[in-house]
Design a protein around this motif. Structure first.
Motif, PDB file in Angstrom:
ATOM      1  N   GLY A  16      64.155 -40.778  51.577  1.00 51.93           N
ATOM      2  CA  GLY A  16      63.263 -41.673  51.182  1.00 51.93           C
ATOM      3  C   GLY A  16      62.093 -41.831  52.299  1.00 51.93           C
ATOM      4  O   GLY A  16      61.025 -42.062  51.792  1.00 51.93           O
ATOM      5  N   ALA A  17      62.776 -42.112  53.360  1.00 53.09           N
ATOM      6  CA  ALA A  17      61.532 -42.597  54.322  1.00 53.09           C
ATOM      7  C   ALA A  17      60.613 -41.389  54.638  1.00 53.09           C
ATOM      8  O   ALA A  17      59.380 -41.375  54.825  1.00 53.09           O
ATOM      9  N   LEU A  59      56.454 -41.494  54.062  1.00 56.79           N
ATOM     10  CA  LEU A  59      55.358 -41.144  55.190  1.00 56.79           C
ATOM     11  C   LEU A  59      54.708 -39.973  54.839  1.00 56.79           C
ATOM     12  O   LEU A  59      53.605 -39.485  55.349  1.00 56.79           O
ATOM     13  N   CYS A  60      55.047 -39.255  53.729  1.00 54.87           N
ATOM     14  CA  CYS A  60      54.171 -38.035  53.502  1.00 54.87           C
ATOM     15  C   CYS A  60      52.641 -38.227  53.288  1.00 54.87           C
ATOM     16  O   CYS A  60      51.950 -37.556  53.640  1.00 54.87           O
ATOM     17  N   PRO A  61      52.163 -39.423  52.308  1.00 53.14           N
ATOM     18  CA  PRO A  61      50.890 -39.560  52.340  1.00 53.14           C
ATOM     19  C   PRO A  61      50.116 -39.627  53.417  1.00 53.14           C
ATOM     20  O   PRO A  61      48.885 -39.209  53.454  1.00 53.14           O
ATOM     21  N   LEU A  62      50.714 -39.887  54.505  1.00 50.03           N
ATOM     22  CA  LEU A  62      50.112 -39.976  55.713  1.00 50.03           C
ATOM     23  C   LEU A  62      49.567 -38.575  56.220  1.00 50.03           C
ATOM     24  O   LEU A  62      48.711 -38.448  57.310  1.00 50.03           O
ATOM     25  N   ALA A  63      50.388 -37.529  55.993  1.00 51.49           N
ATOM     26  CA  ALA A  63      50.222 -36.131  56.377  1.00 51.49           C
ATOM     27  C   ALA A  63      49.095 -35.470  55.471  1.00 51.49           C
ATOM     28  O   ALA A  63      49.206 -35.269  54.228  1.00 51.49           O
ATOM     29  N   SER A  64      47.870 -35.555  56.145  1.00 54.20           N
ATOM     30  CA  SER A  64      46.831 -35.097  55.386  1.00 54.20           C
ATOM     31  C   SER A  64      46.169 -33.725  55.685  1.00 54.20           C
ATOM     32  O   SER A  64      45.433 -33.063  55.222  1.00 54.20           O
ATOM     33  N   TYR A 121      51.025 -41.837  44.686  1.00 54.62           N
ATOM     34  CA  TYR A 121      52.097 -42.906  44.205  1.00 54.62           C
ATOM     35  C   TYR A 121      53.293 -42.037  43.906  1.00 54.62           C
ATOM     36  O   TYR A 121      54.431 -42.979  43.698  1.00 54.62           O
ATOM     37  N   MET A 122      53.233 -40.841  43.598  1.00 56.98           N
ATOM     38  CA  MET A 122      54.484 -40.256  43.332  1.00 56.98           C
ATOM     39  C   MET A 122      55.461 -40.158  44.359  1.00 56.98           C
ATOM     40  O   MET A 122      56.608 -40.591  44.323  1.00 56.98           O
ATOM     41  N   PHE A 123      54.707 -39.840  45.593  1.00 60.21           N
ATOM     42  CA  PHE A 123      55.736 -39.837  46.671  1.00 60.21           C
ATOM     43  C   PHE A 123      56.228 -41.199  46.948  1.00 60.21           C
ATOM     44  O   PHE A 123      57.453 -41.227  47.466  1.00 60.21           O
ATOM     45  N   ILE A 124      55.379 -42.143  46.910  1.00 65.98           N
ATOM     46  CA  ILE A 124      55.694 -43.507  47.105  1.00 65.98           C
ATOM     47  C   ILE A 124      56.980 -43.998  46.296  1.00 65.98           C
ATOM     48  O   ILE A 124      58.151 -44.533  46.749  1.00 65.98           O
ATOM     49  N   LYS A 125      56.731 -43.521  44.983  1.00 64.36           N
ATOM     50  CA  LYS A 125      57.699 -43.908  43.945  1.00 64.36           C
ATOM     51  C   LYS A 125      59.214 -43.307  44.413  1.00 64.36           C
ATOM     52  O   LYS A 125      60.223 -43.682  44.447  1.00 64.36           O
ATOM     53  N   CYS A 126      58.861 -41.908  44.646  1.00 64.94           N
ATOM     54  CA  CYS A 126      60.211 -41.247  45.040  1.00 64.94           C
ATOM     55  C   CYS A 126      60.939 -41.970  46.327  1.00 64.94           C
ATOM     56  O   CYS A 126      62.053 -42.075  46.363  1.00 64.94           O
ATOM     57  N   GLY A 127      60.067 -42.041  47.496  1.00 66.41           N
ATOM     58  CA  GLY A 127      60.734 -42.812  48.668  1.00 66.41           C
ATOM     59  C   GLY A 127      61.174 -44.038  48.465  1.00 66.41           C
ATOM     60  O   GLY A 127      62.338 -44.318  48.744  1.00 66.41           O
ATOM     61  N   ALA A 128      60.604 -44.705  47.610  1.00 66.29           N
ATOM     62  CA  ALA A 128      61.076 -46.179  47.333  1.00 66.29           C
ATOM     63  C   ALA A 128      62.318 -46.128  46.662  1.00 66.29           C
ATOM     64  O   ALA A 128      63.360 -46.746  46.922  1.00 66.29           O
ATOM     65  N   VAL A 129      62.576 -45.468  45.622  1.00 68.78           N
ATOM     66  CA  VAL A 129      63.754 -45.167  44.904  1.00 68.78           C
ATOM     67  C   VAL A 129      64.837 -44.585  45.903  1.00 68.78           C
ATOM     68  O   VAL A 129      66.050 -45.289  45.745  1.00 68.78           O
ATOM     69  N   MET A 130      64.622 -43.687  46.664  1.00 70.70           N
ATOM     70  CA  MET A 130      65.670 -43.116  47.564  1.00 70.70           C
ATOM     71  C   MET A 130      66.234 -44.201  48.397  1.00 70.70           C
ATOM     72  O   MET A 130      67.514 -44.453  48.768  1.00 70.70           O
ATOM     73  N   VAL A 131      65.080 -44.853  49.154  1.00 77.13           N
ATOM     74  CA  VAL A 131      65.598 -45.963  50.098  1.00 77.13           C
ATOM     75  C   VAL A 131      66.448 -46.836  49.426  1.00 77.13           C
ATOM     76  O   VAL A 131      67.147 -47.410  49.877  1.00 77.13           O
TER      77      VAL A 131
END
Lengths: 496, 335
Positions: free
Chosen positions: A334-335, A339-344, A414-424
């Protein structure tokens, strides 16, 4: 081959033919997970041939995945009844027949049935027994065995992708389906390796050793080996009959419920990032080949991570606390997503893919190991069936929800944040609940030990005095139920 | 009766079209007519009808809750300049030949100026890897407020300079940037001119090598993304060193072409006859270009041999495993 041992069998062999079984499971699990993903290469051509839209073709994959997970309980029932080997061989045959008939299909509906249902069902019959039989062959080295067997998925995926491309270029999609059907028949070979192990006695011993505490909770009549006794009795009712094939009492099992809730939650965010990784890379402006390369990095790291995790999970420090390790792996996953959106940049995405591959491998390697650890090898058969059908819904929902988020906001983050949040969230939930579970188990273990000591002291007392008077006033009221339970344990130990 | 909307005065370029709109209300619903007075001092008002001026005039009127009428004149000339009047009246006697109407027609006027199209010279020059497009307008009497360059409905560049000359630079070669470009002079009215970058057809194959199954239909495609469009396509086949022109009529070949793309369909593929290289050639007024597509025909049974091989391998392995197990069974003590 393991040397013959006279007298009492010590439990699962933990080696010898077990490693051959691991290889068979490697092949079987690899096909079950990698095959639906590998089919994507043919979709464009089939879409042009039948003149359908992309979403109609995508249904083939979804039906296959849904059947593979949804047919879990049926698989469990069949394994409970017939054992792993016949089920896997039949499953392999079914897969082969499904793909071969798909090669002669003339409409998209027939493709749904042949590739979706028949092959999907065959893969389901492959997946569950392979995982189950590892539990029967291994105990001490089970995490390593699980890690190695689950590594089949990325290896098969890496092999199937270029193979499918080669087949498609040389034989067209019909020819490829024919040859893939033949390749799937190799699952029968894997199944032939699943030599049945003396499940009856070994199982009872393991049960007594590991689950004495469960027995004390009063589930004696509903457990597996006692179920066999019920089989010999007459006048069993319908509920008990179903229970014999599929253990619904698992829903009262605390560990099982924790695992179920945590996993169902986790799968909401598990697969979506993989599905959208390449489109996200293209969206940022990376070319198609480099985007595909990201997935290759993921697969390679995954391939290495799974056996490595198995070895780590088997070590002295981690094995007793394997549930914590599992929750940590999920939270780590999840973490990564958060953090993925930070990787541009491309380098950032490569780093993300590597960590994602690592986390993904860790979770997958321990997926079934933790379930086995919680419910024990005997009830694992039913447990895995019930878990997969519950996960089926969230697995299918995960990527479409991610897709809706992307379409609504026009942004992948937002998709990454949703997935990350759900898994954390899932990881934290599992961590806390398992902490509670471990404490309850420790408490029950202590109680059981205390009762056993009391029992021993009572027996030696009585034998010493040669008096076995139930109505003796020497016995305090608290010893009465203990003695009944003690007799229950005696019955169990003698009932081999 | 009264006007809700009056026609607006406008300036137009020659060969353009103009539309005047008029709306009136009253009880009963008034009738609307259009009258025109030219710029000549001798001219008087004359009525316009639908189809006048060699069918260049179109009048569209609706009489629902109130009256509306739209007059449009196409392909304007200098003689179309003048005063246009929208007249409305709801008097029942308005068109009576002998009776004089009690209520006069109410009128609303609009002036239409038709300006001669100014000469715009366009030029495309290529130097040191850059393309320069330029437009030079010769009419000095118009006040220019800015320029725009447009390609495929997207604005490439715009500015607010008053000059009569504007240019646009592209990095690259003619072949890569062919198409229709427009330079726009922002004035009253807006003046546009077209600058074309024309090249011979840049023909490419959709897929360099195609596969087909024996007996099925094979499709070979070539496309031309450049400007101007191809006027004629042709397909040749070279196999056994002979180049033969493929024609639509010879039974098995179907050729479908348009300006950007051509498709050769071969029915009932045959392994020997149809395998080989195919050339598509596209020609336009600036030259021609071609591309090669290679076709491979797969035998129907091609997939059968690997299939049988793998099935045989599976059977052999399963048999070996079971025999090995049976032979070990007597030695093993059952658990």
């Amino acid at each position: 081959p393991a040397p013959a041992q006279a007298g009492r069998a010590p439990g699962p062999p933990d080696g010898g033919w077990g490693w051959v079984v691991v290889f068979g499971a490697f092949v079987s699990i690899g096909f079950a997970y990698a095959f639906p993903k590998g089919l994507a290469i043919f979709f464009k051509e089939i879409q042009d041939f039948f003149g359908t839209s992309y979403s109609e073709i995508a249904w083939v994959s979804s039906i296959m995945l849904a059947t593979t997970y949804g047919a879990g309980p049926i698989s469990s029932i069949l394994v409970n009844r017939y054992g792993s080997r016949p089920v896997v061989m039949f499953g392999g045959l079914l897969c082969g027949v499904g793909m071969i008939s798909a090669a002669f299909c003339t409409s998209i509906l027939q493709l749904y049935i042949c590739v979706g249902f028949i092959t999907g069902f065959g893969l389901a019959l492959n997946l569950q027994p392979s995982v189950i039989i590892i539990g029967k062959y291994f105990l001490k080295r089970r995490p390593i065995a699980n890690g190695l067997a689950m590594a089949g998925s990325p290896v098969m995926l890496c092999t199937l992708a270029p193979l499918n491309q080669f087949l498609f270029d040389n034989f067209g999609w019909r020819g490829s389906f024919l040859i893939l059907g033949a390749i799937l028949l190799n699952c029968c070979v894997a199944g032939a390796l699943f030599r049945p192990i003396g499940a009856g006695t070994a199982l009872v011993k393991t049960q007594v050793n590991e689950e004495g505490k469960d027995a004390l909770k009063g589930k004696i009549t509903e457990d597996g080996p006692m179920g066999k006794k019920i089989e010999e009795e007459e006048g069993k009712d319908c509920f008990e009959k179903v229970n014999q094939y599929l253990d619904f009492s698992l829903f009262k099992h605390r560990g099982f419920l924790i695992y179920l809730i945590g996993n169902v939650l986790m799968f909401l965010g598990f697969f979506a990032p993989i599905v959208f990784l390449a489109p996200y890379a293209k969206h940022i402006g990376i070319d198609e080949y480099s985007a595909a390369f990201l997935l290759s990095i993921l697969a390679i790291v995954d391939m290495v991570a799974r056996p490595a995790t198995g070895i780590v999970a088997n070590s002295r420090w981690v094995r007793p606390r394997i549930q914590y390790f599992f929750s940590f792996a999920i939270a780590f996953n999840g973490a990564c997503h958060l953090l993925c959106p930070l990787a541009s940049s491309y380098t950032g995405l490569i780093v993300y893919s590597s960590f994602f591959g690592l986390a993904f491998g860790m979770v997958c390697a321990m997926l079934f190991e933790t379930l086995m650890d919680l419910v024990g090898a005997a009830r694992f058969t039913s447990a895995v069936g019930l878990v997969t059908i519950a996960e089926c819904c969230t697995i299918l929902l995960g990527p479409p929800i991610g897709g809706i988020l992307i379409d609504t906001f026009g942004d992948y983050k937002y998709m990454f944040i949703k997935c990350g949040a759900v898994m954390v969230l899932a990881g934290t939930f599992l961590f806390i609940m398992n902490y509670y579970n471990y404490r309850m188990l420790a408490k029950e273990e202590k109680e059981r030990k205390m009762k056993e000591e009391h029992l021993k002291s009572v027996r030696t007392e009585n034998e010493g005095k040669k008096i076995w008077n139930k109505d003796s006033t020497q016995d305090g009221p608290e010893l009465e139920p203990l003695r009944e339970k003690g007799e229950g344990i005696k019955k169990e130990m003698n009932g081999t | 009766a009264g006007f809700i909307k009056s026609p607006l005065s406008q300036k137009r370029l020659a060969q353009d079209s103009v539309e005047l709109y008029c709306e009136a209300i009253g009880n009963p619903i008034p009738e609307i007519q259009w009258w025109f007075e030219g710029n000549d001092p001798n001219e008087t008002y004359a009525q316009l009808w639908d189809g006048a001026r060699q069918d260049r005039v179109k009048i569209n009127a609706t009489y629902n809750l109130h009256s509306t009428s739209t007059i449009s004149i196409a392909n304007l000339t200098g003689d179309d300049s003048g005063m246009y009047e929208c007249r409305a009246s709801n008097d029942p006697d308005r068109n009576h030949l002998s009776k004089s109407p009690k209520v006069k027609w109410i009128r609303s006027q609009a002036n239409v100026f038709v300006i001669e199209r100014p000469e715009i010279t366009t030029h495309v020059s290529e130097s040191s890897g850059k393309l320069i497009l330029s437009c030079n307008m010769s009419a000095a009497h118009l006040t220019i407020m800015g320029h725009k360059w447009i390609h495929r409905e997207k604005i490439l560049e715009q500015d607010e300079n008053p000059g009569a000359f504007t240019s646009y630079t592209i990095d690259g070669k003619k072949e890569e940037h062919s198409g229709v470009y427009e330079c726009v002079f922002e004035a009253n009215p807006q003046i546009r001119a077209q600058v074309n970058i024309s090249v011979p057809p840049q023909v490419t194959a959709y897929k360099k090598s195609e596969h087909g199954n024996e007996g099925d239909t094979g499709v070979l495609t070539c496309k031309n993304p450049s400007f101007p469009a191809v006027t004629s396509w042709s397909w040749h086949k070279s196999g056994h060193g002979v180049s033969a022109l493929l024609e639509n009529a010879s039974g098995r070949y179907i050729i479908k072409s348009d300006g950007n793309k051509t498709e050769l369909r071969i029915l009932k593929l045959d392994i020997e006859q149809d395998t080989g290289d195919y050339f598509c050639n596209g020609t336009n007024s600036y030259g021609s270009g071609d591309a090669t597509v290679n076709l491979r025909v797969r035998s129907r049974l091609a997939a059968l041999w690997p299939f049988l091989g793998i099935v045989a391998e599976v059977l052999v392995l399963v048999t070996i495993i079971f025999i090995y197990e049976k032979r070990r069974k007597p030695d093993e003590v059952p658990d």
